[in-house]
Design a protein around this motif. Sequence first.
Motif, PDB file in Angstrom:
ATOM      1  N   LYS A 197     -35.761  16.627 -40.166  1.00 30.30           N
ATOM      2  CA  LYS A 197     -34.395  17.088 -39.897  1.00 30.30           C
ATOM      3  C   LYS A 197     -34.121  17.172 -38.407  1.00 30.30           C
ATOM      4  CE  LYS A 197     -33.806  19.845 -44.043  1.00 30.30           C
ATOM      5  NZ  LYS A 197     -33.635  21.215 -44.540  1.00 30.30           N
ATOM      6  N   GLN A 198     -35.108  17.664 -37.655  1.00 29.49           N
ATOM      7  CA  GLN A 198     -34.928  17.799 -36.218  1.00 29.49           C
ATOM      8  C   GLN A 198     -34.768  16.422 -35.583  1.00 29.49           C
ATOM      9  OE1 GLN A 198     -36.813  19.975 -37.999  1.00 29.49           O
ATOM     10  NE2 GLN A 198     -35.258  21.477 -37.511  1.00 29.49           N
ATOM     11  N   LEU A 199     -35.604  15.479 -36.009  1.00 30.41           N
ATOM     12  CA  LEU A 199     -35.550  14.141 -35.418  1.00 30.41           C
ATOM     13  C   LEU A 199     -34.185  13.502 -35.676  1.00 30.41           C
ATOM     14  CD1 LEU A 199     -37.040  11.956 -33.905  1.00 30.41           C
ATOM     15  CD2 LEU A 199     -37.766  11.014 -36.095  1.00 30.41           C
ATOM     16  N   ILE A 200     -33.669  13.682 -36.872  1.00 30.83           N
ATOM     17  CA  ILE A 200     -32.358  13.106 -37.191  1.00 30.83           C
ATOM     18  C   ILE A 200     -31.300  13.691 -36.268  1.00 30.83           C
ATOM     19  CG2 ILE A 200     -30.549  13.096 -38.957  1.00 30.83           C
ATOM     20  CD1 ILE A 200     -32.818  12.647 -40.998  1.00 30.83           C
ATOM     21  N   GLU A 201     -31.395  14.990 -36.000  1.00 29.39           N
ATOM     22  CA  GLU A 201     -30.402  15.579 -35.095  1.00 29.39           C
ATOM     23  C   GLU A 201     -30.579  15.033 -33.674  1.00 29.39           C
ATOM     24  OE1 GLU A 201     -30.215  19.864 -34.919  1.00 29.39           O
ATOM     25  OE2 GLU A 201     -28.235  19.766 -33.981  1.00 29.39           O
ATOM     26  N   ILE A 202     -31.821  14.868 -33.251  1.00 26.04           N
ATOM     27  CA  ILE A 202     -32.066  14.349 -31.906  1.00 26.04           C
ATOM     28  C   ILE A 202     -31.499  12.943 -31.750  1.00 26.04           C
ATOM     29  CG2 ILE A 202     -33.901  13.554 -30.341  1.00 26.04           C
ATOM     30  CD1 ILE A 202     -35.589  15.909 -31.403  1.00 26.04           C
ATOM     31  N   LEU A 203     -31.704  12.125 -32.773  1.00 22.51           N
ATOM     32  CA  LEU A 203     -31.319  10.721 -32.643  1.00 22.51           C
ATOM     33  C   LEU A 203     -29.846  10.493 -32.926  1.00 22.51           C
ATOM     34  CD1 LEU A 203     -34.352   8.889 -34.285  1.00 22.51           C
ATOM     35  CD2 LEU A 203     -34.002   9.491 -31.900  1.00 22.51           C
ATOM     36  N   THR A 204     -29.264  11.288 -33.826  1.00 19.87           N
ATOM     37  CA  THR A 204     -27.892  10.983 -34.249  1.00 19.87           C
ATOM     38  C   THR A 204     -26.908  12.110 -33.949  1.00 19.87           C
ATOM     39  OG1 THR A 204     -28.117  11.962 -36.443  1.00 19.87           O
ATOM     40  CG2 THR A 204     -28.839   9.684 -36.206  1.00 19.87           C
ATOM     41  N   GLY A 205     -27.406  13.297 -33.627  1.00 19.85           N
ATOM     42  CA  GLY A 205     -26.502  14.423 -33.413  1.00 19.85           C
ATOM     43  C   GLY A 205     -26.009  15.025 -34.707  1.00 19.85           C
ATOM     44  N   LYS A 206     -26.443  14.490 -35.841  1.00 21.58           N
ATOM     45  CA  LYS A 206     -25.992  15.017 -37.131  1.00 21.58           C
ATOM     46  C   LYS A 206     -27.073  15.878 -37.758  1.00 21.58           C
ATOM     47  CE  LYS A 206     -23.273  10.931 -38.021  1.00 21.58           C
ATOM     48  NZ  LYS A 206     -23.246   9.695 -38.795  1.00 21.58           N
ATOM     49  N   GLN A 207     -26.648  16.796 -38.583  1.00 20.56           N
ATOM     50  CA  GLN A 207     -27.597  17.655 -39.283  1.00 20.56           C
ATOM     51  C   GLN A 207     -27.602  17.316 -40.765  1.00 20.56           C
ATOM     52  OE1 GLN A 207     -26.597  21.738 -38.416  1.00 20.56           O
ATOM     53  NE2 GLN A 207     -27.570  21.633 -36.408  1.00 20.56           N
ATOM     54  N   VAL A 208     -28.804  17.276 -41.328  1.00 15.88           N
ATOM     55  CA  VAL A 208     -28.919  17.089 -42.770  1.00 15.88           C
ATOM     56  C   VAL A 208     -28.368  18.351 -43.425  1.00 15.88           C
ATOM     57  CG1 VAL A 208     -30.509  16.721 -44.678  1.00 15.88           C
ATOM     58  CG2 VAL A 208     -30.990  15.719 -42.435  1.00 15.88           C
ATOM     59  N   PRO A 209     -27.367  18.223 -44.305  1.00 17.11           N
ATOM     60  CA  PRO A 209     -26.803  19.444 -44.897  1.00 17.11           C
ATOM     61  C   PRO A 209     -27.858  20.235 -45.653  1.00 17.11           C
ATOM     62  CG  PRO A 209     -25.830  17.460 -45.862  1.00 17.11           C
ATOM     63  CD  PRO A 209     -26.715  17.012 -44.758  1.00 17.11           C
ATOM     64  N   THR A 210     -27.687  21.539 -45.651  1.00 21.68           N
ATOM     65  CA  THR A 210     -28.687  22.396 -46.275  1.00 21.68           C
ATOM     66  C   THR A 210     -28.893  22.011 -47.738  1.00 21.68           C
ATOM     67  OG1 THR A 210     -29.242  24.656 -46.851  1.00 21.68           O
ATOM     68  CG2 THR A 210     -26.915  24.144 -46.704  1.00 21.68           C
ATOM     69  N   GLY A 211     -30.141  22.004 -48.139  1.00 24.55           N
ATOM     70  CA  GLY A 211     -30.468  21.636 -49.509  1.00 24.55           C
ATOM     71  C   GLY A 211     -30.378  20.137 -49.765  1.00 24.55           C
TER      72      GLY A 211
END
Lengths: 513, 343
Positions: free
Chosen positions: A243-257
């Motif tokens: 999840k952290q890597l996705i935010e670092i690379l895309t600025g998006k957060q995986v929605p909870t759950g």
Amino acid sequence: MTTVFDIHGGIHPPEEKSLSNPGEVLDAGIPPTLVLPLSQHIGKPPTLEVAIGDRVKGGQLLAAAEGLVSVPLHAPTSGVITAIEPRPVPHPSGLENLCVELRCDGEDDWLELEGFENWQSEAPETLVASVRAAGIAGMGGAGFPTAVKLLAPQRAPMHTLIINGTECEPYITADDTLMQVQAADIVLGAEILAHILGVERILLAVEDNKPAALTAMQAAAADAGRVCEVMTFPTKYPSGGEKQLIEILTGKQVPTGGLPADLGIVCQNPGTAVAVKNAICEGRPLTDRIVTVTGRALARPGNYRTRLGTPIDHLLGVAGFEPKNNRRLIHGGPMMGFALESADVPVIKTTNCILVPTEQELPTPPPAQACIRCGLCAEACPASLLPQQLYWYARARDQEQLERHHLADCIECGACSWVCPSHIPLVQYYRAAKGMMADSRAEKIRSDRSRGRFEARQERLEQEAAAREAQRAARRAAAQQKAAQGGADDPVAAAIARAKAKKEAAAEESGES
Amino acid sequence: MSFLRITSPHGHGPLTTAQVMQTVLLATLPGVVVLTWFFGPGTLINILFGGAVALACEYASLWLRDREPAPYLSDYSVLVTSTLLCIALPPYAPWWLVTTGILASVILGKHVFGGLGYNPFNPAMVGYVVLLISFPLQMSTWQAPRGLGEVPGLGDSVTALLTPGAYDGVTMATPLDLLRQNKGLLLDDLYAQAPQMVQWAGIGWEWVNIEFQAGGVWVIYGGVFTWHAPVGMLVMLGLCAAAGFDSGSSESGGSPLFHWLSGATMFGAFFIITDPVSGATSNRGRLLFGALVGLLLYLIRVHGNYPDALAFAVLILNFAAPFIDQYTQPVTYGHRPQREDEE
Ligand code: SF4
Ligand code: SF4
């Protein structure tokens, strides 16, 4: 280079990566026996295809996949099956699991393997079947069957594949090493995965503390058959969390759950990419991996190519383990790995690191002190949680507040415990609290189910009662009609009929109650 | 062979609770040195005597509560409480005043609630308020600063502490007292008339505040606590003072600079409201907590009847902290509302 984003929190523990000399692959050799747990992953155990006494060759199927979330098992070398019985496996709770014991003959005699000549022209389904048949499961974390992840496009189209070469845990250099020595294979594996998933974008993510791996990956990406973007970003733990890597690379957060797939993203580990390449291009099943064997209690720490099933004991022997001054054996890294009680367990697909530190290196923690609510944990939490509140509510077993403070979004990275000046084992409390919540959820489902059963029964009874009532009404009406008709010529008969009808109705009523 | 089974993480950062507390103690040093320079060694004597009483009291409380004293004493937290209280007390206070304050802080402020980490109120401020209500006279006498009166020596300080009747120092109203009591003079005239008022705030006080601020900034720089509560408080105090400062009429509440550099402002902003146990939890919460303390501080200072307002402001906000927490929980990863363009 594309911009990268920052994540909240994070810590900078000592990296200790050079200890295991990344970039050089050593050979752990063929141990006298291998112990292969039937289920090395989340999901159903496969079914046995061999019996005690069977002679097997390298690459031969030992157990076949059973159902969708299941992974088959292959022999990592040639030898004889000598036992099939429960043995301890690497697990935080010291679990036992059904294992196949293979006495190796040292010949390393393999089956003929055959891959696809031209995978580009194969249908994704065919390739997924081969990935599944090769027994590949995620080699980074939880060991989720790779083939299942590759089915994501069936639900929604995917657009990005991320190869996660972050390896943010201190000490571990297995992926770093793989990226240095097999960059081309990783990129080829990524291309195959991208073909299967039908994605447009391939991102190869490397943390900036691995310059050699970065250079190798950039060179391999330049030679690739399609565009692969190599992305690098500042070192910080736990940037490698999916999840952290996705935010670092895309600025998006995986929605909870949710899953990365909800954002159209699939993450894979470099080791998995190589395993996919081996499976598709050579038909080779996953039977070995690189394990970082490290810590200052070893004379020869390093990255060892290790056959799955190799007893950790053997691996420690090869790496020159000196037990004096060591008290802990850790499966995985120092932040998220779990301590093993005994070295008498085998290497499995998710064994990326075996860490045997000295007491000076990673001292046994002192007893916890009171939480002074300093908030350092909240500063460190990559999920923007309030660990001190979670700790408080976990101790109070306050499920409502735990939910309100999003315990479920804790990734158990340990950053909070690492910074806590009072040495509180916070993650331990969160695991226990999650267990407690899962139990009470299961309890609720059970009671819901029995309430559902109760309600269904109630409804059935009511329906039956209504049906009987309707019958009775019909009968009464018929009797009255008859009586009315009869009444015209015989009042006595009519009276008897009326009484009879009444009695009938009364009898029915009492019979029901 | 059997290895130790411990849960992850297996490593640990460098900071310990004892170090956190030591850092805070060390950071009070510049302020205490300046206090000593302007008002003599009274505060220093308070701190030393109070520290000894506090350790004894902590030991006894732990013993009564059936706890192993050593690990608790070694976290230095009780020394932080006693030091902060003693800085707030008037110098040359008698021994019984200091002792009562320490007992109230440690027992009433902390142990009745279950010890460190469980106290809803700032222990030092609990002790302070108990004293202020019980002994208003002793709590509002303050030594005249160097330059306006003779600064007592070490011998006088010890005498003042141990045999209160035998010591008679030079006391003088503090600038905050003056401002509150004066309702007839224009502010400029007040400055001209009262020798203890100088260009910013008051002799001594401005430097005391500047030094406490320096110590506080050092602690924040060291990462022991965040800037949110102090900044919230100082900004709000400044705004209130600016609004109430009608360029110096007799009703004026004093300039922002006056308030920032008077009394316990900086000491409170960096050492009292940053107490994490009794304050708000999240950074946003701390910002709000600080701002509300600043607001109350101003209101009580200007309209209230006490030598300074910090203790009351802090205790009232300690009450409110759990509610502040309710509404300032940070947005957890994955709970951010999805924007359209993110789809
Ligand atoms: S870091 Fe430890 S002591 Fe500080 S608030 Fe978090 S749990 Fe409490
Ligand atoms: S373990 Fe959980 S609470 Fe602690 S820092 Fe990691 S995500 Fe946050």
